[in-house]
Design a protein around this motif. Sequence first.
Motif, short mmCIF file in Angstrom:
data_model
loop_
_atom_site.label_atom_id
_atom_site.label_comp_id
_atom_site.label_asym_id
_atom_site.label_seq_id
_atom_site.Cartn_x
_atom_site.Cartn_y
_atom_site.Cartn_z
N ALA A 132 0.83 -1.20 0.00
CA ALA A 132 0.00 0.00 0.00
C ALA A 132 0.87 1.25 0.00
N LEU A 133 1.95 1.24 0.74
CA LEU A 133 2.88 2.37 0.76
C LEU A 133 3.51 2.56 -0.60
N VAL A 134 3.93 1.47 -1.24
CA VAL A 134 4.56 1.54 -2.56
C VAL A 134 3.58 2.10 -3.59
N GLN A 135 2.32 1.68 -3.50
CA GLN A 135 1.30 2.22 -4.40
C GLN A 135 1.14 3.73 -4.20
N SER A 136 1.16 4.19 -2.96
CA SER A 136 1.06 5.62 -2.68
C SER A 136 2.26 6.38 -3.23
N LEU A 137 3.44 5.79 -3.14
CA LEU A 137 4.63 6.41 -3.72
C LEU A 137 4.47 6.59 -5.23
N PHE A 138 3.94 5.56 -5.87
CA PHE A 138 3.72 5.62 -7.32
C PHE A 138 2.73 6.72 -7.69
N PHE A 139 1.60 6.76 -6.98
CA PHE A 139 0.58 7.76 -7.29
C PHE A 139 1.05 9.18 -6.96
N THR A 140 1.91 9.32 -5.96
CA THR A 140 2.37 10.65 -5.55
C THR A 140 3.50 11.17 -6.43
N PHE A 141 4.49 10.33 -6.72
CA PHE A 141 5.68 10.79 -7.41
C PHE A 141 5.79 10.31 -8.86
N LEU A 143 6.55 8.05 -12.26
CA LEU A 143 7.67 7.24 -12.72
C LEU A 143 8.80 8.09 -13.30
N GLU A 144 8.75 9.42 -13.04
CA GLU A 144 9.77 10.28 -13.63
C GLU A 144 11.15 10.08 -13.00
N GLN A 145 11.17 9.57 -11.78
CA GLN A 145 12.44 9.33 -11.11
C GLN A 145 12.54 7.85 -10.74
N ASN A 146 13.77 7.37 -10.63
CA ASN A 146 13.97 5.97 -10.27
C ASN A 146 13.79 5.76 -8.78
N PHE A 147 13.30 4.56 -8.44
CA PHE A 147 13.18 4.12 -7.06
C PHE A 147 14.04 2.87 -6.87
N ILE A 148 14.69 2.78 -5.71
CA ILE A 148 15.40 1.55 -5.35
C ILE A 148 15.45 1.45 -3.83
N GLY A 149 15.24 0.25 -3.30
CA GLY A 149 15.30 0.06 -1.85
C GLY A 149 14.82 -1.31 -1.47
N LEU A 349 21.21 -7.15 1.83
CA LEU A 349 20.43 -8.35 1.60
C LEU A 349 19.18 -8.22 2.45
N THR A 350 18.03 -8.15 1.79
CA THR A 350 16.83 -7.54 2.36
C THR A 350 15.66 -8.51 2.52
N LEU A 351 14.65 -8.04 3.26
CA LEU A 351 13.35 -8.72 3.35
C LEU A 351 12.40 -8.02 2.38
N GLY A 352 12.55 -8.33 1.11
CA GLY A 352 11.75 -7.68 0.07
C GLY A 352 12.49 -6.54 -0.58
N GLU A 353 12.19 -6.29 -1.86
CA GLU A 353 12.89 -5.31 -2.66
C GLU A 353 11.89 -4.33 -3.29
N ILE A 354 12.31 -3.09 -3.48
CA ILE A 354 11.46 -2.05 -4.04
C ILE A 354 12.19 -1.42 -5.22
N ALA A 355 11.51 -1.31 -6.36
CA ALA A 355 12.18 -0.72 -7.52
C ALA A 355 11.21 -0.41 -8.65
N ASN A 356 11.65 0.50 -9.49
CA ASN A 356 11.19 0.65 -10.87
C ASN A 356 12.40 1.13 -11.64
N ASN A 357 12.24 1.36 -12.93
CA ASN A 357 13.39 1.88 -13.66
C ASN A 357 13.04 3.14 -14.44
N GLY A 358 12.09 3.93 -13.94
CA GLY A 358 11.68 5.13 -14.63
C GLY A 358 10.69 4.85 -15.74
N GLN A 359 10.36 3.58 -15.97
CA GLN A 359 9.43 3.21 -17.04
C GLN A 359 8.36 2.25 -16.54
N ASP A 360 8.76 1.24 -15.77
CA ASP A 360 7.82 0.22 -15.33
C ASP A 360 7.13 0.63 -14.04
N TYR A 361 6.01 0.00 -13.77
CA TYR A 361 5.24 0.24 -12.55
C TYR A 361 6.09 -0.05 -11.31
#
Length: 375
Positions: A132-141, A143-149, A349-361
Motif C-alpha cells: 500500500a505504501l509503494v502504491q502511494s509512492l507511485f501515485f504521488t511521485f 515514474l519520472e524518477q527511479n526508485f530503489i530500496g 540483503l533484504t526482506l523484500g525489494e522495491i524498484a522501478n526503472n523510470g518506465q515500469d510500474y
Amino acid sequence: MKIRFDKLGCKEVFAQLANELLAEDDVQGLMVLACDGNDWAADVLDPIIQAFDKPVFGGLFPQIIHAQQNYAKGTLLIGLPKRPDIICVQGLSDADADYDQQLDVYAEQWDTAQHEATLVVFVDGLSKRISALVQSLFFTFGLEQNFIGGGAGSLSFQQKPCLITPDGLVADVALVARLPLQSGVGVAHGWMPISDGMKVTESDRNVIKTIEWRPAFEVYRELVEANSGQTFRDTNFFDIAKGYPFGIGKFGTEVVVRDPLMTDAEGGMVCVGEVPQGSFVKILKGTPESLLSAANKARELAEASIPGEQNGQEMAFFIDCISRVLFLEEGIAEEFAVAAAGRTLFGALTLGEIANNGQDYLEFYNKTAVLGLLR
C-alpha cells in the motif's frame, strides 16, 4: 560517494567513522547499511544519530554487501556528495494510515520533473502494508524518477526497531530519501512456475488464507512435496519454502514474487508483502543457473536505462533478497560478481525489494535482484 566499512559492527566505530565522513566538505549526508547481527538498541544508538549535523538514514538488514562479500555483522557508511531529503512515513502496519496524505506535502517540494534524482526507499520488512505504501509512492511521485530500496529487519522474523532515521532507530515505518543523483535500475528474479494459476480466495494483507477455497498451506504442501520429494515437518518449513515462492501475475511485467515465511494456526501462509484477495498465484521454483542469469539481466537493464554514456565507473548499489543467499549459499559470491561487472559494489540483503526503472510500474518484490547504477 565515499564508502567506509566496519566488519565488527561496533557502535563506537560507527560513530567515529560517521563523524569523520560528515566532517568532510564533499560529504553532505550518510546512507547507513548495517546488520541486524550488530545488536544495536535504540536507547544506545539514538543519542549518537541525533548528534550528527548532517542528515543520516538507513537500516538494519539481515546481511550487507561489501567488496563482493556478504556479512551478517558489520556496518557500511556511504558518504553522499549531495544532501538527501528524507521523509519518514508512519504506521506501516496501521490499517487506517493515509500514506497519500503523508507524502503529498513533498510532491511539490521535490520537483518530479527533474530527472537527475533517485528515490531510495527503506521499509520495515515485517510491516503489513508495504505494498500500500509503494502504491502511494507511485501515485504521488509517478515514474519520472527511479526508485530503489528494500526491507530492513531480522531473520528471526520478530519485528523490532530497524530503520535509521535522523531522529533515531524506529520500527514499522518507511524512509524515503531523495538523492540528487542520476541512476539506472534493473530488476529480475529468475524463478519459473511449476503450477497453474490458482485463485487467492481469501487473504488478509500479507496472509494468504485460502487458495481455491482450501486452506492455503494445504494446497501449497501438496504441490511442493510432489515436486521436491521432501516432506514438511514442524521444524523445516522455511528450509523447503525458500525454494518455492509464490508468483503473482501482473499485466505487462515480470511475475511479482512473494516469499512465504511461515504458516499460521488456521493453515494460512504469512508472506513478505501483501497478496491481494482475488489475485492469481503460481508456485515458482528456481535453479542456481536461473538466478545468476537474472542477476546478469538486472545489470544489463540498469546499464541500458542509465542516462547518457556509461563508463563502468558508476557505483553499483545492489539490493538482493536474503532468501537468494539462503538458496545460493556460497554461490552468492558469483551473483555479486555478475552484478558488479568490475564496478564498486555495495548493498544490502533484504526482506523484500522495491524498484522501478523510470518506465515500469513501481513494485514491492521478493526473492528478486535489484541493481542501481549511481552516477
